[in-house]
Design an enzyme around this catalytic site. Structure first.
Site, PDB file in Angstrom:
ATOM      1  CG  ASN A 189      38.588  16.754  53.519  1.00 37.76           C
ATOM      2  OD1 ASN A 189      38.329  16.289  52.416  1.00 37.76           O
ATOM      3  ND2 ASN A 189      38.958  15.994  54.540  1.00 37.76           N
ATOM      4  NE  ARG A 190      35.155  22.885  48.340  1.00 42.37           N
ATOM      5  CZ  ARG A 190      35.286  23.946  47.568  1.00 42.37           C
ATOM      6  NH1 ARG A 190      35.904  25.014  48.033  1.00 42.37           N
ATOM      7  NH2 ARG A 190      34.822  23.942  46.349  1.00 42.37           N
TER       8      ARG A 190
END
Ligand code: CTP
Ligand code: CA
Length: 230
Positions: free
Chosen positions: A34-35
């Site tokens: 994920n970011r």
């Protein structure tokens, strides 16, 4: 030493902070991630160290330098993060789950690299749900402990954001939830943040839009009650 103007008001307080984002392996060279940059979690740790707290920091793939003056642990997957957090939580007065935990992981991890000629034109991945670490930390917490979660919601209005936040804190059982207004103004890698903190009664305790360090200081002041400081 504390920088000038910073009070050592958290001396004697132990704070366990998770930050970053977990990675769930697919094969030896690929993962689902994920970011999350880990910036807000590192800012929390930096602020807590400056204010004299003992800080235990569990990082998962940080895009920034880990906090200085904290006890550092590093994990890869959600399950590793879960094991580490449950092991360290008994030492902490305050537990803050700022890490972005993968909700699902691949059901099987290939032993060798997945090859196109063995797969074909489409590849379906079967994912299984990861355990909810925040809910488990909340369920296991000691009477003196405060457990804090984060939630990044893509709500289209303030009312919807609060509604989602209230449902989430009820489901998790934590003491505070920091609601991040993602997709409105600030992104994952930004240096600023726009949050509202709600308590377990669903009330807004504080709203702040500022640098991640300033937001960190507001979060700490909000969730650390005076009885921790003795
Ligand atoms: N969290 C956790 N374990 C998980 C998933 C999330 O401990 N398996 C924690 C996060 O670190 C965060 C909080 O729970 O502090 C809320 O995360 P969020 O992703 O917003 O909640 P979810 O329960 O995963 O719900 P959603 O379907 O909205 O992603
Ligand atoms: Ca999630």
């Amino acid at each position: 030493d504390a920088p000038a103007g910073v009070s050592r008001d958290l001396e004697g307080v132990s704070i366990l902070i998770s930050a970053g984002g977990t990675r769930e392996p697919l094969d030896p060279v690929r993962f689902i991630g994920n970011r999350s940059s880990g910036k807000q979690g590192v800012a929390l740790a930096d602020a807590a160290v400056s204010r004299g707290a003992r800080v235990i920091f569990v990082g998962a793939h940080l895009e920034v330098e880990p906090p200085r003056g904290a006890e550092l642990h590093s994990v890869e997957t959600a399950e590793e993060l879960r094991v580490e957090m449950l092991a360290l939580a008994p030492e902490a007065d305050v537990v803050i789950m700022s890490a972005a935990v993968a909700d699902y992981r691949p059901k099987t991890v290939a032993e060798g690299k997945i090859k196109k000629d063995q797969v074909g034109d489409t590849l379906s991945l079967e994912l299984v749900k990861n355990a909810d670490i925040l809910a488990e930390l909340s369920a296991n917490k000691a009477a003196h402990q405060t457990v804090v979660g984060f939630a990044a919601e893509t709500a289209s209005s303030r009312e919807e954001l609060l509604e989602l936040g209230r449902a989430k804190i009820a489901r998790k059982g934590c003491d505070y939830l920091v609601l991040n207004k993602v997709g409105w103004r600030e992104g994952f890698t930004s240096d600023t943040n726009d949050v509202a903190i709600i308590d377990n009664a669903g009330h807004i305790v504080i709203e702040v839009a500022d640098t991640k360090l300033s937001v960190a200081n507001s979060i700490l002041s909000t969730v650390i009650s005076p009885e921790h400081n003795d």
